[in-house]
Write a protein that holds these residues in place. Structure first.
Motif, PDB file in Angstrom:
ATOM      1  N   ILE A 175       0.448  -1.197  -0.024  1.00  0.00           N
ATOM      2  CA  ILE A 175       0.053   0.240   0.186  1.00  0.00           C
ATOM      3  C   ILE A 175       0.622   1.556  -0.052  1.00  0.00           C
ATOM      4  O   ILE A 175       1.729   1.548   1.131  1.00  0.00           O
ATOM      5  CB  ILE A 175      -1.434  -0.139   1.125  1.00  0.00           C
ATOM      6  CG1 ILE A 175      -2.025  -0.987   1.256  1.00  0.00           C
ATOM      7  CG2 ILE A 175      -1.890   1.041   1.292  1.00  0.00           C
ATOM      8  CD1 ILE A 175      -2.835  -1.270   2.530  1.00  0.00           C
ATOM      9  N   PRO A 176       0.563   2.608  -0.867  1.00  0.00           N
ATOM     10  CA  PRO A 176       1.263   3.514  -0.577  1.00  0.00           C
ATOM     11  C   PRO A 176       1.532   4.390   0.197  1.00  0.00           C
ATOM     12  O   PRO A 176       0.125   4.547   0.522  1.00  0.00           O
ATOM     13  CB  PRO A 176       1.363   4.225  -1.914  1.00  0.00           C
ATOM     14  CG  PRO A 176       1.070   3.260  -3.321  1.00  0.00           C
ATOM     15  CD  PRO A 176       0.112   1.841  -2.203  1.00  0.00           C
ATOM     16  N   LEU A 177       2.197   4.733   1.080  1.00  0.00           N
ATOM     17  CA  LEU A 177       2.191   5.891   1.504  1.00  0.00           C
ATOM     18  C   LEU A 177       2.326   6.916   1.595  1.00  0.00           C
ATOM     19  O   LEU A 177       3.098   7.221   1.304  1.00  0.00           O
ATOM     20  CB  LEU A 177       2.653   4.773   3.353  1.00  0.00           C
ATOM     21  CG  LEU A 177       1.257   3.862   3.516  1.00  0.00           C
ATOM     22  CD1 LEU A 177       2.195   3.346   4.882  1.00  0.00           C
ATOM     23  CD2 LEU A 177       0.351   3.972   3.990  1.00  0.00           C
ATOM     24  N   ILE A 178       2.171   7.805   2.326  1.00  0.00           N
ATOM     25  CA  ILE A 178       2.510   9.448   2.343  1.00  0.00           C
ATOM     26  C   ILE A 178       2.415  10.426   3.944  1.00  0.00           C
ATOM     27  O   ILE A 178       1.413  10.240   4.707  1.00  0.00           O
ATOM     28  CB  ILE A 178       1.393  10.463   1.378  1.00  0.00           C
ATOM     29  CG1 ILE A 178       0.974   9.705   0.063  1.00  0.00           C
ATOM     30  CG2 ILE A 178       1.818  12.169   1.426  1.00  0.00           C
ATOM     31  CD1 ILE A 178      -0.078  10.195  -0.322  1.00  0.00           C
ATOM     32  N   ALA A 179       3.705  10.185   4.071  1.00  0.00           N
ATOM     33  CA  ALA A 179       3.470  10.412   5.582  1.00  0.00           C
ATOM     34  C   ALA A 179       3.390  12.331   6.441  1.00  0.00           C
ATOM     35  O   ALA A 179       3.994  12.686   5.251  1.00  0.00           O
ATOM     36  CB  ALA A 179       4.903   9.895   5.985  1.00  0.00           C
TER      37      ALA A 179
ATOM     38  N   ASN B  65       6.491   5.909   1.126  1.00  0.00           N
ATOM     39  CA  ASN B  65       6.450   5.922  -0.499  1.00  0.00           C
ATOM     40  C   ASN B  65       6.516   7.537  -0.802  1.00  0.00           C
ATOM     41  O   ASN B  65       6.554   7.840  -2.241  1.00  0.00           O
ATOM     42  CB  ASN B  65       4.828   5.661  -1.317  1.00  0.00           C
ATOM     43  CG  ASN B  65       5.011   4.007  -1.295  1.00  0.00           C
ATOM     44  OD1 ASN B  65       4.222   3.349  -0.105  1.00  0.00           O
ATOM     45  ND2 ASN B  65       5.213   2.981  -1.466  1.00  0.00           N
ATOM     46  N   ALA B  66       5.438   8.335  -0.156  1.00  0.00           N
ATOM     47  CA  ALA B  66       5.830   9.887  -0.640  1.00  0.00           C
ATOM     48  C   ALA B  66       5.878  10.958   1.004  1.00  0.00           C
ATOM     49  O   ALA B  66       4.823  10.190   1.739  1.00  0.00           O
ATOM     50  CB  ALA B  66       4.669  10.259  -1.617  1.00  0.00           C
ATOM     51  N   VAL B  67       5.688  12.177   1.045  1.00  0.00           N
ATOM     52  CA  VAL B  67       5.144  12.760   2.689  1.00  0.00           C
ATOM     53  C   VAL B  67       5.045  14.500   1.556  1.00  0.00           C
ATOM     54  O   VAL B  67       4.763  14.652   0.616  1.00  0.00           O
ATOM     55  CB  VAL B  67       7.148  13.446   2.911  1.00  0.00           C
ATOM     56  CG1 VAL B  67       7.588  12.418   3.226  1.00  0.00           C
ATOM     57  CG2 VAL B  67       7.572  14.469   1.715  1.00  0.00           C
ATOM     58  N   GLY B  68       3.924  14.449   2.550  1.00  0.00           N
ATOM     59  CA  GLY B  68       3.317  15.758   2.311  1.00  0.00           C
ATOM     60  C   GLY B  68       3.671  16.928   3.714  1.00  0.00           C
ATOM     61  O   GLY B  68       4.094  16.472   4.559  1.00  0.00           O
TER      62      GLY B  68
END
Length: 211
Positions: free
Chosen positions: A151-155, A173-176
């Motif tokens: 599952i792609p997760l955006i921290a 997988n990415a950050v906000g």
């Protein structure tokens, strides 16, 4: 156009909250010049819908524009009508996910527990925002990453230039990122170049190295 591949490539979502329409023009210009590809304005920003429309007009093709803090279907409909290309929320609302899928718009809902994360993904969310990271920390991300590796997760929350590498190493997988990208003095001075200078190191830190 689905944006999950862009998310997994650029790995960075800029979050803009609580600024005026005029300030948003400065913010958008700086973020786009700094290389940010995904820009989100939260729906609890007073002129959010106008900002979405402005950004789509100004940066179409250079950056993708989304709406954040989308709490219900009404908000989702307003955001999509204004031109939002992706929807992000702090919570899992299955009706919002279903609406976004109907519209062909990426939806990345917020979740904290493994149950919430899996429920959002099974409902059709292309990625899930792990929130609030400022409280949970990279250790929590590392623990849940192992069983939820598909599952792609955006921290999101608490990510800074000083710890961004730690979040990627923990499995994000990415950050906000919000306030760290938008110095208040630069916004007040209308200094888009200063914002671009601030954004570039975050963009560089997020580049996927090959080979």
């Amino acid at each position: 156009m689905k944006l999950i591949n862009e998310l997994l490539t650029s790995r960075l979502v800029a979050i803009v909250r609580g600024i005026t329409r005029g300030e948003a023009r400065i913010a958008g210009a700086g973020l786009a010049a700094g290389g940010v590809k995904l820009m989100e304005v939260t729906m609890n920003t007073e002129e959010a819908l106008d900002i979405i429309q402005d950004w789509r007009s100004l940066y179409n093709g250079r950056a993708y524009v989304g709406a954040g803090t989308v709490l219900n279907v009404k908000m989702a409909k307003e955001a999509v009508a204004a031109g939002a290309e992706f929807l992000i929320s702090p919570n899992v609302d299955l009706n919002v996910i279903a609406y976004a899928l109907e519209q062909g718009v990426d939806v990345w809902p917020g979740a904290m527990t493994p149950t919430e994360i899996v429920s959002a993904f099974q409902a059709g969310a292309e990625a899930v925002k792990l929130f609030p990271m400022a409280s949970l920390g990279p250790g929590y991300l590392r623990e849940i990453r192992a069983p939820l590796d598909q599952i792609p997760l955006i921290a999101t929350g608490g990510v800074s230039l000083g710890n961004i590498a730690e979040y990627y190493e923990a499995g994000a997988n990415a950050v906000g990122i919000g306030s760290s990208l938008l110095p208040k003095d630069a916004l007040a001075a209308g200094n888009a170049e200063r914002i671009a200078e601030c954004a570039r190191p975050f963009v560089e830190a997020s580049v996927v190295r090959k080979g």
